[in-house]
Scaffold this motif. Sequence first.
Motif, PDB file in Angstrom:
ATOM      1  N   TRP A  94       0.858  -1.184   0.000  1.00  0.00           N
ATOM      2  CA  TRP A  94       0.000   0.000   0.000  1.00  0.00           C
ATOM      3  C   TRP A  94       0.895   1.236   0.000  1.00  0.00           C
ATOM      4  O   TRP A  94       1.972   1.241   0.605  1.00  0.00           O
ATOM      5  CB  TRP A  94      -0.884   0.034   1.251  1.00  0.00           C
ATOM      6  CG  TRP A  94      -1.989  -0.972   1.260  1.00  0.00           C
ATOM      7  CD1 TRP A  94      -1.909  -2.279   1.625  1.00  0.00           C
ATOM      8  CD2 TRP A  94      -3.358  -0.740   0.890  1.00  0.00           C
ATOM      9  NE1 TRP A  94      -3.135  -2.886   1.514  1.00  0.00           N
ATOM     10  CE2 TRP A  94      -4.046  -1.963   1.060  1.00  0.00           C
ATOM     11  CE3 TRP A  94      -4.064   0.377   0.439  1.00  0.00           C
ATOM     12  CZ2 TRP A  94      -5.406  -2.098   0.795  1.00  0.00           C
ATOM     13  CZ3 TRP A  94      -5.417   0.242   0.174  1.00  0.00           C
ATOM     14  CH2 TRP A  94      -6.079  -0.980   0.352  1.00  0.00           C
ATOM     15  N   GLU A 107      -3.733   0.369  -3.060  1.00  0.00           N
ATOM     16  CA  GLU A 107      -3.211  -0.984  -2.972  1.00  0.00           C
ATOM     17  C   GLU A 107      -2.640  -1.357  -4.336  1.00  0.00           C
ATOM     18  O   GLU A 107      -3.327  -1.277  -5.358  1.00  0.00           O
ATOM     19  CB  GLU A 107      -4.307  -1.972  -2.586  1.00  0.00           C
ATOM     20  CG  GLU A 107      -3.786  -3.400  -2.426  1.00  0.00           C
ATOM     21  CD  GLU A 107      -4.898  -4.420  -2.343  1.00  0.00           C
ATOM     22  OE1 GLU A 107      -4.913  -5.205  -1.374  1.00  0.00           O
ATOM     23  OE2 GLU A 107      -5.762  -4.438  -3.256  1.00  0.00           O
ATOM     24  N   VAL A 119      -8.700   3.607  -1.879  1.00  0.00           N
ATOM     25  CA  VAL A 119      -9.593   3.664  -0.714  1.00  0.00           C
ATOM     26  C   VAL A 119      -9.400   5.001  -0.005  1.00  0.00           C
ATOM     27  O   VAL A 119      -8.265   5.428   0.232  1.00  0.00           O
ATOM     28  CB  VAL A 119      -9.317   2.493   0.259  1.00  0.00           C
ATOM     29  CG1 VAL A 119     -10.251   2.581   1.465  1.00  0.00           C
ATOM     30  CG2 VAL A 119      -9.472   1.150  -0.446  1.00  0.00           C
ATOM     31  N   PRO A 121      -9.934   7.132   3.442  1.00  0.00           N
ATOM     32  CA  PRO A 121     -10.272   7.119   4.871  1.00  0.00           C
ATOM     33  C   PRO A 121     -11.230   8.266   5.194  1.00  0.00           C
ATOM     34  O   PRO A 121     -10.926   9.434   4.938  1.00  0.00           O
ATOM     35  CB  PRO A 121      -8.918   7.331   5.566  1.00  0.00           C
ATOM     36  CG  PRO A 121      -7.881   7.056   4.511  1.00  0.00           C
ATOM     37  CD  PRO A 121      -8.515   7.464   3.224  1.00  0.00           C
ATOM     38  N   LEU A 159      -6.488   3.353  10.970  1.00  0.00           N
ATOM     39  CA  LEU A 159      -7.481   2.570  10.252  1.00  0.00           C
ATOM     40  C   LEU A 159      -7.373   1.107  10.667  1.00  0.00           C
ATOM     41  O   LEU A 159      -6.261   0.579  10.829  1.00  0.00           O
ATOM     42  CB  LEU A 159      -7.265   2.655   8.737  1.00  0.00           C
ATOM     43  CG  LEU A 159      -7.619   3.944   8.001  1.00  0.00           C
ATOM     44  CD1 LEU A 159      -6.763   5.118   8.422  1.00  0.00           C
ATOM     45  CD2 LEU A 159      -7.480   3.718   6.494  1.00  0.00           C
ATOM     46  N   TRP A 161      -7.292  -2.713   9.956  1.00  0.00           N
ATOM     47  CA  TRP A 161      -6.967  -3.542   8.793  1.00  0.00           C
ATOM     48  C   TRP A 161      -8.169  -4.348   8.331  1.00  0.00           C
ATOM     49  O   TRP A 161      -8.378  -4.540   7.116  1.00  0.00           O
ATOM     50  CB  TRP A 161      -5.813  -4.484   9.119  1.00  0.00           C
ATOM     51  CG  TRP A 161      -4.440  -3.932   8.916  1.00  0.00           C
ATOM     52  CD1 TRP A 161      -3.455  -3.823   9.851  1.00  0.00           C
ATOM     53  CD2 TRP A 161      -3.876  -3.439   7.692  1.00  0.00           C
ATOM     54  NE1 TRP A 161      -2.316  -3.273   9.293  1.00  0.00           N
ATOM     55  CE2 TRP A 161      -2.544  -3.040   7.969  1.00  0.00           C
ATOM     56  CE3 TRP A 161      -4.364  -3.278   6.401  1.00  0.00           C
ATOM     57  CZ2 TRP A 161      -1.698  -2.508   6.995  1.00  0.00           C
ATOM     58  CZ3 TRP A 161      -3.528  -2.749   5.418  1.00  0.00           C
ATOM     59  CH2 TRP A 161      -2.217  -2.366   5.710  1.00  0.00           C
ATOM     60  N   GLU A 163     -11.263  -3.606   8.258  1.00  0.00           N
ATOM     61  CA  GLU A 163     -12.140  -2.782   7.424  1.00  0.00           C
ATOM     62  C   GLU A 163     -11.477  -2.446   6.095  1.00  0.00           C
ATOM     63  O   GLU A 163     -12.137  -2.410   5.050  1.00  0.00           O
ATOM     64  CB  GLU A 163     -12.527  -1.505   8.176  1.00  0.00           C
ATOM     65  CG  GLU A 163     -13.366  -1.765   9.409  1.00  0.00           C
ATOM     66  CD  GLU A 163     -13.887  -0.484  10.034  1.00  0.00           C
ATOM     67  OE1 GLU A 163     -14.045   0.519   9.302  1.00  0.00           O
ATOM     68  OE2 GLU A 163     -14.134  -0.473  11.253  1.00  0.00           O
ATOM     69  N   LEU A 164     -10.182  -2.213   6.139  1.00  0.00           N
ATOM     70  CA  LEU A 164      -9.466  -1.911   4.902  1.00  0.00           C
ATOM     71  C   LEU A 164      -9.438  -3.129   3.978  1.00  0.00           C
ATOM     72  O   LEU A 164      -9.586  -3.010   2.756  1.00  0.00           O
ATOM     73  CB  LEU A 164      -8.049  -1.445   5.228  1.00  0.00           C
ATOM     74  CG  LEU A 164      -7.251  -0.757   4.116  1.00  0.00           C
ATOM     75  CD1 LEU A 164      -8.006   0.420   3.528  1.00  0.00           C
ATOM     76  CD2 LEU A 164      -5.898  -0.296   4.652  1.00  0.00           C
ATOM     77  N   ALA A 167     -12.739  -3.338   2.101  1.00  0.00           N
ATOM     78  CA  ALA A 167     -13.162  -2.192   1.286  1.00  0.00           C
ATOM     79  C   ALA A 167     -13.070  -2.520  -0.206  1.00  0.00           C
ATOM     80  O   ALA A 167     -12.154  -3.208  -0.646  1.00  0.00           O
ATOM     81  CB  ALA A 167     -12.300  -0.979   1.612  1.00  0.00           C
ATOM     82  N   VAL A 173     -13.366   3.848   4.186  1.00  0.00           N
ATOM     83  CA  VAL A 173     -13.230   3.142   5.465  1.00  0.00           C
ATOM     84  C   VAL A 173     -13.230   4.177   6.585  1.00  0.00           C
ATOM     85  O   VAL A 173     -12.862   5.344   6.376  1.00  0.00           O
ATOM     86  CB  VAL A 173     -11.937   2.307   5.533  1.00  0.00           C
ATOM     87  CG1 VAL A 173     -11.981   1.161   4.537  1.00  0.00           C
ATOM     88  CG2 VAL A 173     -10.717   3.169   5.311  1.00  0.00           C
ATOM     89  N   SER A 175     -11.924   6.061   9.919  1.00  0.00           N
ATOM     90  CA  SER A 175     -10.603   6.365  10.461  1.00  0.00           C
ATOM     91  C   SER A 175     -10.748   7.135  11.770  1.00  0.00           C
ATOM     92  O   SER A 175     -11.709   7.883  11.957  1.00  0.00           O
ATOM     93  CB  SER A 175      -9.771   7.188   9.470  1.00  0.00           C
ATOM     94  OG  SER A 175     -10.279   8.496   9.316  1.00  0.00           O
TER      95      SER A 175
END
Length: 330
Positions: A94, A107, A119, A121, A159, A161, A163-164, A167, A173, A175
């Motif tokens: 990332w 990513e 993604v 935050p 954040l 992980w 939830e990330l 996503a 997501v 934060s």
Amino acid sequence: MSWRLILFAVVLLGLMACTEPAIKPDTIDSGESDDAFVSEPVEASAEPDPDPFEAVVSQAYPELPDRLTIEALAGLPDAVNETSGLAYRNGHFWTHNDSGNDAMLFELSVSGKQINRRVHPLESANHDWEALAQDNDHLYIADCGNNLGDRIWIQIYKLAWDELDAARDRGVVASQRLNVRLADTQPERNVHAHNNDCEALTVVEDELWLFTKNWQNNNTRLYRLNKNAEAQQVISHAEYPVRGLVTGADYNPQTQQLALIGYRLGFLNLSAFIWLIPVADGLPDWTQASYHQIHPMGQWEAIFWHEGNLIVTRETSLLGRAQLGIIRLN
């Protein structure tokens, strides 16, 4: 960023204009005058004191090895041409861009050449994102860049992980924002002529370690942060003679070794470096630190320990496009 482009243009034009090297790669501009004429006789002075950095390197640290070479892994996509932070999860890296760009995490594909997901935050803004750090449960984004020197508070976005991982591409997501004040500094507005900048963050045990980028004295200060406090004011724990501008940090809990990456500026000269520092009793053991030049040149920004080697990223500049690379140490 514009100042970087100007710097690299000056470096390249200056080097191309010279028939002989104007400066050795390790030379740092001392700032002393080279005037050819003296209006009045002067008394002979004692020999000048040695450069403190060179003295420390030769006496306190192990003998400097040959340059470490960065092996290219991939040219990064144009969307991340100002890559500044690096993290790793489930076989993928990332990264993110710094100031002037969206508050977005990227990513990368396994090869590093494409983007799998973007993604955002929630409740975050990219004032100047400069670093990523991680533990088993969370990813931390350091919005700590301070080129002007006038920021009073910096932000770290935390954040989960889980939830990330879940996503979708172009998703969002949650934060948590941690507000941090470096309480032993005074804000000043003097671009690239202060000691209040910061671009490096890593997790060490139960703390976040933040390292400053000191434009004025070329040292770095260590701040030890609480990973959970939503507001905290901290003072530096120590200051180290890195003699350069630190742009990234990562800690390897298996080997208990800290890595700092950055660059040194001289007259028509830029050289990148890495410090490798053992961590003992919860603190860097600077008496056992080692300094390594790295090649090729470039604006190397992020660093990450991976299977005993170092993964690094470089921003796009006149010295080359954004790149993902590896320094093999084993």
